[in-house]
Write an enzyme that holds these catalytic residues in place. Structure first.
Site, PDB file in Angstrom:
ATOM      1  N   LYS A  91      -4.659  77.654  -6.341  1.00 22.52           N
ATOM      2  CA  LYS A  91      -3.676  76.480  -7.447  1.00 22.52           C
ATOM      3  C   LYS A  91      -3.753  76.865  -8.936  1.00 22.52           C
ATOM      4  CE  LYS A  91      -4.444  72.186  -7.541  1.00 22.52           C
ATOM      5  NZ  LYS A  91      -4.609  70.906  -7.250  1.00 22.52           N
ATOM      6  N   ASP A 126     -22.415  75.245  -8.020  1.00 20.12           N
ATOM      7  CA  ASP A 126     -20.898  76.357  -8.822  1.00 20.12           C
ATOM      8  C   ASP A 126     -20.645  77.204  -8.726  1.00 20.12           C
ATOM      9  OD1 ASP A 126     -19.818  77.394 -10.213  1.00 20.12           O
ATOM     10  OD2 ASP A 126     -21.217  76.617 -11.986  1.00 20.12           O
ATOM     11  N   TRP A 149      -8.739  70.347   2.441  1.00 15.04           N
ATOM     12  CA  TRP A 149      -8.263  71.794   2.490  1.00 15.04           C
ATOM     13  C   TRP A 149      -9.501  72.245   3.779  1.00 15.04           C
ATOM     14  CZ3 TRP A 149      -5.404  75.634  -0.857  1.00 15.04           C
ATOM     15  CH2 TRP A 149      -4.785  74.895  -1.307  1.00 15.04           C
ATOM     16  N   GLY A 204     -12.321  67.463   0.800  1.00 10.77           N
ATOM     17  CA  GLY A 204     -12.332  67.798   1.442  1.00 10.77           C
ATOM     18  C   GLY A 204     -11.141  67.723   2.884  1.00 10.77           C
ATOM     19  N   ASP A 230      -8.141  74.714  -4.318  1.00 11.20           N
ATOM     20  CA  ASP A 230      -6.718  73.936  -4.895  1.00 11.20           C
ATOM     21  C   ASP A 230      -7.726  73.251  -6.015  1.00 11.20           C
ATOM     22  OD1 ASP A 230      -3.889  72.150  -4.386  1.00 11.20           O
ATOM     23  OD2 ASP A 230      -5.338  70.436  -3.569  1.00 11.20           O
ATOM     24  N   ASP A 282     -18.216  72.569  -3.306  1.00 15.77           N
ATOM     25  CA  ASP A 282     -17.773  71.441  -4.125  1.00 15.77           C
ATOM     26  C   ASP A 282     -19.620  71.123  -5.006  1.00 15.77           C
ATOM     27  OD1 ASP A 282     -15.284  69.900  -4.435  1.00 15.77           O
ATOM     28  OD2 ASP A 282     -16.798  69.109  -6.088  1.00 15.77           O
TER      29      ASP A 282
END
Length: 206
Positions: A161, A96, A62, A60, A121, A80
């Site tokens: 990322k 998902d 970000w 959590g 990320d 998530d």
């Protein structure tokens, strides 16, 4: 002489990491919060009133930063596979993000047809086999890009990322084809040994 396991070596580096200590003192859930803070400060990534989606949000960090920036003016939705402990100003969707039903739940949580910012990320579960992990990381990044293409409004922004290595050039080409403005970012809080970099795209091409 008994060799140290990779897990114990990682634990020693993690405990001694100044960014980890700083995050703990500031009340952030992860050291990664400082990566987003740095990029936001240089790019004005998140603006009040916006709808922000954080993919792979656990634990959590970000989402926490995004909610702090919005200060109650806007909405943050974290997504998530794992459950995430509640955070003020953040709605969490477990599932998902590649599934249509989950994407619909995410957009419903924002109460908008499209969002302003998509953050990621994420990294894949690592096998320890570098070539396999690289393939997985590129595949995950491609899924994030596909989500952003569907979820973002025309002026929306994606920050995600990725890892340098095989498949990166093809992914970067797709990224540039998807956005009119593209930058690469390497925050100071990224570990020196890490091959991670961040792609920032704005102005979704239709």
């Amino acid at each position: 002489m008994k060799r140290r396991s990779k897990t114990s070596q990682w634990h020693r580096r993690h405990v001694g990491d100044p960014w980890v200590k700083q995050a703990q003192q500031a009340g952030y859930r992860s050291r990664a919060a400082y990566k987003l803070l740095e990029i936001h400060q240089s790019e004005r990534l998140i603006k009040r009133g916006q709808a922000v989606v954080d993919l792979g949000a656990a634990p959590g960090g970000w989402s926490q930063v995004a909610a702090e920036v919005l200060r109650g003016e806007g909405v943050v939705v974290g997504v998530d596979l794992l459950p995430v402990d509640p955070l003020p100003g953040v709605a969490f969707v477990q599932g998902d993000f590649c599934e249509d039903e989950v994407r619909a739940r995410v957009l419903a949580a924002t109460e908008r047809s499209h969002v302003d910012v998509v953050l990621s990320d994420m990294a894949p579960d690592l096998t320890g086999v570098r070539s396999t992990d690289q393939v997985r990381s590129i595949a995950l990044a491609e899924q994030v890009l596909a989500f952003a293409r569907c979820a973002l409004n025309p002026q929306g922004v994606l920050l995600m990322k990725v890892f340098q290595g095989e498949g990166f050039d093809g992914l970067f080409a797709d990224f540039k084809a998807s956005f009119s403005r593209v930058k690469t970012k390497k925050p100071v809080a990224s570990r020196d040994r890490s091959r991670e970099t961040y792609l920032l795209g704005g102005g979704l091409r239709t």
